[in-house]
Design an enzyme around this catalytic site. Structure first.
Site, short mmCIF file in Angstrom:
data_model
loop_
_atom_site.label_atom_id
_atom_site.label_comp_id
_atom_site.label_asym_id
_atom_site.label_seq_id
_atom_site.Cartn_x
_atom_site.Cartn_y
_atom_site.Cartn_z
N ARG A 38 15.35 10.06 9.74
CA ARG A 38 14.15 9.13 9.86
C ARG A 38 14.45 8.41 11.27
O ARG A 38 13.97 7.16 11.48
CB ARG A 38 14.08 7.97 8.97
CG ARG A 38 13.90 8.70 7.36
CD ARG A 38 13.76 7.71 6.42
NE ARG A 38 13.65 7.93 5.00
CZ ARG A 38 13.90 7.26 4.10
NH1 ARG A 38 14.29 6.33 3.91
NH2 ARG A 38 13.30 8.13 2.89
N ARG A 42 9.60 4.24 11.37
CA ARG A 42 9.17 3.04 11.45
C ARG A 42 10.00 1.99 12.21
O ARG A 42 9.63 0.69 12.51
CB ARG A 42 8.99 2.46 10.21
CG ARG A 42 7.87 3.10 9.22
CD ARG A 42 7.83 2.82 7.81
NE ARG A 42 8.88 3.60 7.34
CZ ARG A 42 9.31 3.36 5.99
NH1 ARG A 42 8.53 2.55 5.24
NH2 ARG A 42 10.17 3.57 5.28
N ARG A 51 1.03 5.43 15.76
CA ARG A 51 0.29 5.60 14.39
C ARG A 51 -0.52 4.46 13.95
O ARG A 51 -1.06 4.74 12.57
CB ARG A 51 1.63 5.48 13.34
CG ARG A 51 2.38 6.73 13.05
CD ARG A 51 1.80 7.55 12.16
NE ARG A 51 1.21 7.15 11.18
CZ ARG A 51 1.90 6.77 9.91
NH1 ARG A 51 3.06 6.81 9.79
NH2 ARG A 51 0.96 6.16 8.78
N ASP A 87 6.52 15.41 6.51
CA ASP A 87 6.78 14.83 5.28
C ASP A 87 7.15 15.76 4.28
O ASP A 87 6.80 17.07 4.38
CB ASP A 87 5.78 13.78 4.85
CG ASP A 87 6.20 13.04 3.38
OD1 ASP A 87 6.28 13.53 2.30
OD2 ASP A 87 6.72 11.95 3.89
N TYR A 162 8.63 14.75 -8.04
CA TYR A 162 7.47 13.89 -7.56
C TYR A 162 6.10 14.60 -8.47
O TYR A 162 5.28 13.83 -8.88
CB TYR A 162 7.05 14.28 -6.03
CG TYR A 162 7.62 13.18 -5.18
CD1 TYR A 162 7.58 11.72 -5.42
CD2 TYR A 162 8.68 13.54 -4.38
CE1 TYR A 162 8.23 10.87 -4.72
CE2 TYR A 162 9.47 12.67 -3.38
CZ TYR A 162 9.39 11.42 -3.75
OH TYR A 162 9.99 10.62 -2.86
#
Length: 355
Positions: A38, A42, A51, A87, A162
């Site tokens: 990562r 962010r 973004r 992702d 998921y």
């Protein structure tokens, strides 16, 4: 492809002698290579800026945006490898699964897969389904030059979790109910996901990725016997499918201390270790013939520079006798991490480990 990661009969690629790939091959390195899971995300203000107003899945499908985001931590931190911005649910979206990534929640599947009839939704993935990935990697490899690019995918178990749960879960009750109650359906689901995952990794390798990482983020929820019986066959199938390309294959999960040997057995060349197990103990559990990746606690980065350096030194000392070590966090960069702390950590590891 030859075993050295370059096309058979051709000279090694520009990335071949990089510290990262040398460490993955358990060869001598000029310094311990560093990258962060990562790292493109962010924690970077430049990421948040580009973004702004763009949904996550859409941002993964814009080649020029993917290129910019992937390059940002390489420019800022001087890491030894880039990781492709994407992702783990991208290949599922590409084959038509109705899902979205909801801010503050994560991937949410409109119609969870619970029956054998539901398996029909999981068709094969073709390169044309993810042409934007091929385009983005082409742009990236030209920009990165001698810096390796890591491709990645979600492992069959994590994707299945998921799909069966319909979104993130702390208990995985629906996925485990299928695994225990209908093992044949579960095996068929993971086998189909293994094919989709392998196809997604092949696209990335053929486009120019120098290594690949298989994220089994939620495998730590399993007991070793359940992992061996119900997960290992599908993960092994993925690794076998890309073995002939000769690129390093990394396997990582969270809370997988009891599974490290099995994760290495699945076929990885490099086993990722979270912060719960020291690297010397991880090496004992994994056994010989594998490089290790990790494993400083991501929350340490919120402490003082001196504390970060102390923990980094402990990791380096723990890895001092390993054949191959890639320095990383024990999980991903947290969103509120100070980017300067990451830059300082890269510099510290490079300086401290210089041969």
């Amino acid at each position: 492809m030859s075993a050295n990661g370059s096309p058979a009969g051709q000279q090694p690629t520009a990335t071949y002698d990089s510290a990262f790939l040398r460490a993955c091959r358990r060869e001598p390195v000029p310094h311990t290579p560093v990258w962060f899971m990562r790292q493109a995300g962010r924690s970077l203000p430049e990421y948040r800026k580009v973004r702004e107003g763009i949904p996550m899945l859409e941002s993964c499908m814009r080649p020029e945006l993917v290129t910019e985001i992937t390059l940002q931590p390489v420019r800022r931190h001087g890491v030894d490898a880039a990781i492709f911005f994407s992702d783990i649910v991208v290949p599922l979206k590409a084959i038509g699964i109705d899902l979205d990534i909801k801010p503050g929640v994560g991937p949410v599947v409109e119609r969870p897969i619970r029956t054998r009839e539901d398996l029909a939704a999981l068709r094969d993935l073709t390169p044309e389904d993810v042409s934007y990935v091929t385009e983005a990697i082409g742009l990236l490899t030209r920009e990165l030059g001698s810096t390796p690019l890591i491709g990645f995918a979600g492992a069959p178990f994590t994707l299945a979790s998921y799909l069966v749960e319909g979104g993130p879960s702390r208990t995985y009750e629906n996925a485990k109910a299928m695994m225990y109650g209908d093992p044949e359906l579960w095996a068929d689901l993971l086998d189909r996901l293994a094919d989709i995952t392998a196809a997604f990794l092949k696209v990335q390798i053929e486009a120019g990725a120098s290594a690949v990482q298989l994220f089994d983020s939620w495998a730590g929820a399993l007991a070793p016997a359940d992992y061996r019986r119900s997960v290992l066959p599908a993960s092994s199938k993925v690794f076998r499918a890309v073995e002939s390309y000769g690129v390093p294959r990394i396997h990582f999960g969270v809370g997988t201390g009891e599974l490290l040997g099995l994760m290495g057995e699945a076929g990885a060349d490099v086993v990722g270790v979270d912060w719960r197990v020291s690297l010397d103990e991880a090496a004992r559990r994994v056994g010989p013939g594998k490089a290790l990746q990790g494993n400083i606690d991501p929350t340490v980065l919120f402490a003082s520079t001196e504390a970060v350096e102390t923990k980094a030194r402990e990791v380096l000392d723990s890895a001092a006798h390993l054949d191959g070590h890639v320095f990383n966090l024990g999980h991903g960069v947290m969103p509120s991490t100070d980017p300067d702390a990451l830059t300082r950590l890269v510099d510290y590891v490079h300086t401290r480990s210089a041969r």
